[in-house]
Design a protein around this motif. Sequence first.
Motif, PDB file in Angstrom:
ATOM      1  N   LEU A   1      10.398 -38.522 -10.518  1.00 32.99           N
ATOM      2  CA  LEU A   1      10.616 -39.045  -9.171  1.00 32.99           C
ATOM      3  C   LEU A   1      12.044 -39.513  -8.958  1.00 32.99           C
ATOM      4  O   LEU A   1      12.507 -39.602  -7.838  1.00 32.99           O
ATOM      5  CB  LEU A   1       9.636 -40.196  -8.897  1.00 32.99           C
TER       6      LEU A   1
ATOM      7  N   LYS B   1       2.254 -26.363  -9.766  1.00 34.24           N
ATOM      8  CA  LYS B   1       3.033 -27.238  -8.878  1.00 34.24           C
ATOM      9  C   LYS B   1       3.054 -28.670  -9.407  1.00 34.24           C
ATOM     10  O   LYS B   1       4.109 -29.302  -9.472  1.00 34.24           O
ATOM     11  CB  LYS B   1       2.451 -27.210  -7.467  1.00 34.24           C
TER      12      LYS B   1
ATOM     13  N   THR C   1       9.613 -20.797  -4.009  1.00 31.84           N
ATOM     14  CA  THR C   1       9.184 -22.189  -3.943  1.00 31.84           C
ATOM     15  C   THR C   1      10.017 -22.918  -2.904  1.00 31.84           C
ATOM     16  O   THR C   1      11.209 -22.654  -2.755  1.00 31.84           O
ATOM     17  CB  THR C   1       9.395 -22.873  -5.320  1.00 31.84           C
TER      18      THR C   1
ATOM     19  N   LEU D   1      11.752 -37.045  -4.317  1.00 36.46           N
ATOM     20  CA  LEU D   1      11.041 -35.779  -4.239  1.00 36.46           C
ATOM     21  C   LEU D   1       9.742 -36.026  -3.482  1.00 36.46           C
ATOM     22  O   LEU D   1       8.912 -36.815  -3.921  1.00 36.46           O
ATOM     23  CB  LEU D   1      10.765 -35.271  -5.655  1.00 36.46           C
TER      24      LEU D   1
ATOM     25  N   LEU E   1       6.316 -30.790 -10.535  1.00 35.39           N
ATOM     26  CA  LEU E   1       6.688 -32.081  -9.949  1.00 35.39           C
ATOM     27  C   LEU E   1       6.771 -33.163 -11.024  1.00 35.39           C
ATOM     28  O   LEU E   1       7.696 -33.986 -11.019  1.00 35.39           O
ATOM     29  CB  LEU E   1       5.691 -32.481  -8.861  1.00 35.39           C
TER      30      LEU E   1
ATOM     31  N   ASP F   1       7.586 -33.320  -2.031  1.00 35.55           N
ATOM     32  CA  ASP F   1       6.545 -32.325  -2.298  1.00 35.55           C
ATOM     33  C   ASP F   1       7.200 -30.996  -2.644  1.00 35.55           C
ATOM     34  O   ASP F   1       8.413 -30.824  -2.508  1.00 35.55           O
ATOM     35  CB  ASP F   1       5.646 -32.153  -1.062  1.00 35.55           C
ATOM     36  N   ALA F   2       6.375 -30.074  -3.078  1.00 39.58           N
ATOM     37  CA  ALA F   2       6.813 -28.704  -3.328  1.00 39.58           C
ATOM     38  C   ALA F   2       5.690 -27.776  -2.907  1.00 39.58           C
ATOM     39  O   ALA F   2       4.513 -28.141  -2.969  1.00 39.58           O
ATOM     40  CB  ALA F   2       7.151 -28.492  -4.800  1.00 39.58           C
TER      41      ALA F   2
ATOM     42  N   VAL G   1      10.984 -26.873  -1.960  1.00 41.66           N
ATOM     43  CA  VAL G   1      10.936 -28.249  -2.433  1.00 41.66           C
ATOM     44  C   VAL G   1      11.468 -29.141  -1.310  1.00 41.66           C
ATOM     45  O   VAL G   1      12.449 -28.797  -0.640  1.00 41.66           O
ATOM     46  CB  VAL G   1      11.796 -28.426  -3.709  1.00 41.66           C
TER      47      VAL G   1
END
Length: 189
Positions: free
Chosen positions: A166, A157, A94, A173, A161, A175-176, A96
Amino acid sequence: MVSVSVIAMGIAAGIFLLLIPLILLAFYRKVAPGKALIRFGMGGTVVRLEGGMFVLPILHTAEVMDISMKQLDINLEGKDALICKDKLQADIRTTVFVRVNPVQEDIQLVAEVLGSKRASDPKMVHELFEGKFTETLKMVGKRFNFDDLYQNRDEFKFEFLAALGLDLNGFKLDDAVIQQIEQSLVRSS
């Protein structure tokens, strides 16, 4: 007739008037895009995201913080693989994306807690969040069977998230990306 002392005073005043803008320019610091300028000292803490400000020696100290996006790679593989709802293990890679939230209060919080240098260093940011991101991936992974996890990456995902939230203590944050999901060949003991 004009005396020599009057001429000397006029020349000194002219030099002084020319030096004032040069002295002021020497103490003016501008901020570059993707950076924040933080000034501590007299007048309290001031943050600038654009333009600039005066930083006067003795009265102020200033730091520049990189608030641009940082890419953090989280790989859970082998013995560290996440365990799915159906007890199968999944190797997951992943990425991030985080950054310091470009809001004065958040920048000031990060500067006071971490310091501008540490908050600007991608390795330090990775160390700061690796544990939180790893544990959240494992927690969310337990909600999915391996097949569902593999076929519904977007749902995984979004749950990841949402579980992170947040608010990351002044960081944001963005996106991932779930880059890879494979069934792990290593069994946990």
